[in-house]
Write a protein that holds these residues in place. Structure first.
Motif, PDB file in Angstrom:
ATOM      1  N   MET A   1      31.333  21.525  13.404  1.00  0.00           N
ATOM      2  CA  MET A   1      30.161  21.256  12.595  1.00  0.00           C
ATOM      3  C   MET A   1      29.413  20.088  13.224  1.00  0.00           C
ATOM      4  SD  MET A   1      29.843  20.111   8.619  1.00  0.00           S
ATOM      5  CE  MET A   1      30.641  21.582   8.119  1.00  0.00           C
ATOM      6  N   ARG A   2      28.131  20.043  12.969  1.00  0.00           N
ATOM      7  CA  ARG A   2      27.316  18.930  13.453  1.00  0.00           C
ATOM      8  C   ARG A   2      26.865  18.067  12.284  1.00  0.00           C
ATOM      9  NH1 ARG A   2      24.218  20.051  18.963  1.00  0.00           N
ATOM     10  NH2 ARG A   2      26.008  20.966  20.000  1.00  0.00           N
ATOM     11  N   GLY A   3      26.524  16.817  12.596  1.00  0.00           N
ATOM     12  CA  GLY A   3      26.071  15.894  11.569  1.00  0.00           C
ATOM     13  C   GLY A   3      25.567  14.599  12.178  1.00  0.00           C
ATOM     14  N   GLN A   4      25.388  13.611  11.309  1.00  0.00           N
ATOM     15  CA  GLN A   4      24.861  12.317  11.736  1.00  0.00           C
ATOM     16  C   GLN A   4      25.697  11.208  11.095  1.00  0.00           C
ATOM     17  OE1 GLN A   4      20.850  11.525  10.440  1.00  0.00           O
ATOM     18  NE2 GLN A   4      20.540  10.013  12.041  1.00  0.00           N
ATOM     19  N   VAL A   5      25.996  10.164  11.885  1.00  0.00           N
ATOM     20  CA  VAL A   5      26.767   9.036  11.386  1.00  0.00           C
ATOM     21  C   VAL A   5      25.886   8.219  10.447  1.00  0.00           C
ATOM     22  CG1 VAL A   5      28.018   6.930  12.006  1.00  0.00           C
ATOM     23  CG2 VAL A   5      28.168   8.951  13.478  1.00  0.00           C
ATOM     24  N   LEU A   6      26.364   8.030   9.223  1.00  0.00           N
ATOM     25  CA  LEU A   6      25.617   7.246   8.233  1.00  0.00           C
ATOM     26  C   LEU A   6      25.946   5.768   8.315  1.00  0.00           C
ATOM     27  CD1 LEU A   6      25.958   9.539   5.112  1.00  0.00           C
ATOM     28  CD2 LEU A   6      23.977   9.269   6.600  1.00  0.00           C
ATOM     29  N   GLY A   7      27.190   5.447   8.575  1.00  0.00           N
ATOM     30  CA  GLY A   7      27.570   4.039   8.639  1.00  0.00           C
ATOM     31  C   GLY A   7      29.058   3.852   8.802  1.00  0.00           C
ATOM     32  N   VAL A   8      29.410   2.594   9.064  1.00  0.00           N
ATOM     33  CA  VAL A   8      30.793   2.179   9.219  1.00  0.00           C
ATOM     34  C   VAL A   8      30.958   0.915   8.394  1.00  0.00           C
ATOM     35  CG1 VAL A   8      32.560   1.456  10.860  1.00  0.00           C
ATOM     36  CG2 VAL A   8      30.822   3.090  11.570  1.00  0.00           C
ATOM     37  N   ASP A   9      32.081   0.783   7.670  1.00  0.00           N
ATOM     38  CA  ASP A   9      32.261  -0.409   6.847  1.00  0.00           C
ATOM     39  C   ASP A   9      32.379  -1.659   7.719  1.00  0.00           C
ATOM     40  OD1 ASP A   9      34.861  -0.442   7.821  1.00  0.00           O
ATOM     41  OD2 ASP A   9      35.819  -0.114   5.904  1.00  0.00           O
ATOM     42  N   ARG A  10      32.270  -2.824   7.099  1.00  0.00           N
ATOM     43  CA  ARG A  10      32.268  -4.093   7.832  1.00  0.00           C
ATOM     44  C   ARG A  10      33.519  -4.298   8.669  1.00  0.00           C
ATOM     45  NH1 ARG A  10      29.864  -8.812   3.931  1.00  0.00           N
ATOM     46  NH2 ARG A  10      27.735  -8.105   4.023  1.00  0.00           N
ATOM     47  N   ASN A  11      34.645  -3.816   8.190  1.00  0.00           N
ATOM     48  CA  ASN A  11      35.903  -4.008   8.905  1.00  0.00           C
ATOM     49  C   ASN A  11      36.123  -2.951   9.978  1.00  0.00           C
ATOM     50  OD1 ASN A  11      36.465  -6.162   7.196  1.00  0.00           O
ATOM     51  ND2 ASN A  11      37.364  -4.787   5.683  1.00  0.00           N
ATOM     52  N   GLY A  12      35.251  -1.953  10.024  1.00  0.00           N
ATOM     53  CA  GLY A  12      35.376  -0.896  11.015  1.00  0.00           C
ATOM     54  C   GLY A  12      36.521   0.055  10.752  1.00  0.00           C
ATOM     55  N   ARG A  13      37.053   0.047   9.534  1.00  0.00           N
ATOM     56  CA  ARG A  13      38.205   0.896   9.211  1.00  0.00           C
ATOM     57  C   ARG A  13      37.812   2.297   8.774  1.00  0.00           C
ATOM     58  NH1 ARG A  13      40.535  -3.675   5.746  1.00  0.00           N
ATOM     59  NH2 ARG A  13      41.257  -5.097   7.340  1.00  0.00           N
ATOM     60  N   GLU A  14      36.635   2.453   8.221  1.00  0.00           N
ATOM     61  CA  GLU A  14      36.236   3.750   7.703  1.00  0.00           C
ATOM     62  C   GLU A  14      34.729   3.909   7.831  1.00  0.00           C
ATOM     63  OE1 GLU A  14      36.272   5.582   3.341  1.00  0.00           O
ATOM     64  OE2 GLU A  14      38.291   5.177   4.101  1.00  0.00           O
ATOM     65  N   GLY A  15      34.295   5.144   8.017  1.00  0.00           N
ATOM     66  CA  GLY A  15      32.870   5.421   8.117  1.00  0.00           C
ATOM     67  C   GLY A  15      32.522   6.733   7.452  1.00  0.00           C
ATOM     68  N   ARG A  16      31.227   7.051   7.448  1.00  0.00           N
ATOM     69  CA  ARG A  16      30.738   8.278   6.800  1.00  0.00           C
ATOM     70  C   ARG A  16      29.820   9.039   7.758  1.00  0.00           C
ATOM     71  NH1 ARG A  16      34.195   7.552   3.635  1.00  0.00           N
ATOM     72  NH2 ARG A  16      34.073   6.924   1.486  1.00  0.00           N
ATOM     73  N   ILE A  17      29.925  10.362   7.664  1.00  0.00           N
ATOM     74  CA  ILE A  17      29.064  11.268   8.417  1.00  0.00           C
ATOM     75  C   ILE A  17      28.425  12.224   7.430  1.00  0.00           C
ATOM     76  CG2 ILE A  17      29.003  13.171  10.093  1.00  0.00           C
ATOM     77  CD1 ILE A  17      31.319  11.842  11.550  1.00  0.00           C
ATOM     78  N   ALA A  18      27.118  12.438   7.566  1.00  0.00           N
ATOM     79  CA  ALA A  18      26.423  13.454   6.781  1.00  0.00           C
ATOM     80  C   ALA A  18      26.414  14.726   7.613  1.00  0.00           C
ATOM     81  CB  ALA A  18      24.994  13.011   6.466  1.00  0.00           C
ATOM     82  N   GLY A  19      27.108  15.748   7.113  1.00  0.00           N
ATOM     83  CA  GLY A  19      27.174  17.008   7.829  1.00  0.00           C
ATOM     84  C   GLY A  19      25.905  17.824   7.629  1.00  0.00           C
ATOM     85  N   ASP A  20      25.643  18.733   8.562  1.00  0.00           N
ATOM     86  CA  ASP A  20      24.476  19.605   8.448  1.00  0.00           C
ATOM     87  C   ASP A  20      24.568  20.531   7.240  1.00  0.00           C
ATOM     88  OD1 ASP A  20      23.354  18.445  10.650  1.00  0.00           O
ATOM     89  OD2 ASP A  20      23.859  20.077  12.043  1.00  0.00           O
TER      90      ASP A  20
ATOM     91  N   ALA B   1      36.294  13.988   8.696  1.00  0.00           N
ATOM     92  CA  ALA B   1      35.793  14.412   9.998  1.00  0.00           C
ATOM     93  C   ALA B   1      36.847  14.070  11.049  1.00  0.00           C
ATOM     94  CB  ALA B   1      34.485  13.713  10.314  1.00  0.00           C
ATOM     95  N   LEU B   2      37.209  15.051  11.862  1.00  0.00           N
ATOM     96  CA  LEU B   2      38.212  14.868  12.906  1.00  0.00           C
ATOM     97  C   LEU B   2      37.660  15.287  14.256  1.00  0.00           C
ATOM     98  CD1 LEU B   2      41.203  16.478  10.976  1.00  0.00           C
ATOM     99  CD2 LEU B   2      40.795  14.046  11.315  1.00  0.00           C
ATOM    100  N   ARG B   3      38.268  14.768  15.329  1.00  0.00           N
ATOM    101  CA  ARG B   3      37.874  15.113  16.705  1.00  0.00           C
ATOM    102  C   ARG B   3      36.355  15.031  16.864  1.00  0.00           C
ATOM    103  NH1 ARG B   3      42.428  17.581  15.609  1.00  0.00           N
ATOM    104  NH2 ARG B   3      41.833  19.575  14.764  1.00  0.00           N
ATOM    105  N   ILE B   4      35.847  13.830  16.659  1.00  0.00           N
ATOM    106  CA  ILE B   4      34.398  13.600  16.651  1.00  0.00           C
ATOM    107  C   ILE B   4      33.910  13.284  18.064  1.00  0.00           C
ATOM    108  CG2 ILE B   4      32.542  12.261  15.609  1.00  0.00           C
ATOM    109  CD1 ILE B   4      34.647  11.439  13.445  1.00  0.00           C
ATOM    110  N   TYR B   5      32.824  13.955  18.461  1.00  0.00           N
ATOM    111  CA  TYR B   5      32.175  13.722  19.749  1.00  0.00           C
ATOM    112  C   TYR B   5      30.679  13.498  19.519  1.00  0.00           C
ATOM    113  CZ  TYR B   5      36.277  15.680  22.111  1.00  0.00           C
ATOM    114  OH  TYR B   5      37.535  15.922  22.578  1.00  0.00           O
ATOM    115  N   HIS B   6      30.073  12.685  20.360  1.00  0.00           N
ATOM    116  CA  HIS B   6      28.616  12.562  20.342  1.00  0.00           C
ATOM    117  C   HIS B   6      28.023  13.834  20.944  1.00  0.00           C
ATOM    118  CE1 HIS B   6      28.126   8.348  19.177  1.00  0.00           C
ATOM    119  NE2 HIS B   6      29.281   8.169  19.784  1.00  0.00           N
ATOM    120  N   VAL B   7      26.928  14.309  20.381  1.00  0.00           N
ATOM    121  CA  VAL B   7      26.260  15.494  20.909  1.00  0.00           C
ATOM    122  C   VAL B   7      25.584  15.096  22.227  1.00  0.00           C
ATOM    123  CG1 VAL B   7      24.439  17.186  20.512  1.00  0.00           C
ATOM    124  CG2 VAL B   7      25.904  16.474  18.622  1.00  0.00           C
TER     125      VAL B   7
END
Length: 146
Positions: free
Chosen positions: A1-20, A53-59
């Protein structure tokens, strides 16, 4: 699936992706499969498992956006004593609030200072802030004003 990174928390432990598909998925740093890592606004390709989201690559070929906060390089910490001194000496103008990133209350103090009654209010407000900063535990101060 494709999507866009929305953000990463301040500690860099978790982030969010908005999927298509309109859904949001969470990820951890170990879920990245390329060396670049998460960047806010980056177009990515990923696999989904239970909302993760697993096995994430930049398009390939997408414009490289601004990197997300680097957990290895923390933001500079605000000094508690400096904030207290600013509150004591320049507090009626809200300078200590601007220093701590509290722009809204800093503007409110600055506007209040333009009136005679407001000077009295901001004087008390800044004195309370001065005392509060000095008696506040260092960990609590850095948690609040990071």
């Amino acid at each position: 699936m494709r999507g866009q990174v929305l953000g990463v928390d301040r500690n860099g432990r978790e982030g969010r992706i908005a999927g298509d598909d309109g859904q949001r998925y969470w990820f951890e740093p170990d879920d990245w499969s390329d060396r670049t890592g998460p960047m806010v606004g980056a177009q990515v390709d990923f696999e989904v498992s239970n909302g993760r989201a697993l096995r994430i690559y930049h398009v390939p070929g997408t414009v490289a956006p601004r990197p997300a906060a680097d957990p290895a390089r923390p933001r500079p910490r605000k000094d508690k004593v400096a904030a207290a001194l600013l509150a004591f000496f320049l507090g009626i103008f809200g300078v200590h609030r601007f220093y701590l990133g509290r722009v809204g209350s800093g503007i409110a103090m600055l506007v209040l200072t333009c009136t005679l009654v407001g000077i009295f209010v901001t004087s008390i407000w800044s004195l309370i802030d001065f005392i509060r900063y000095l008696v506040m535990d260092n960990d609590e101060f850095h948690h609040r004003y990071g």
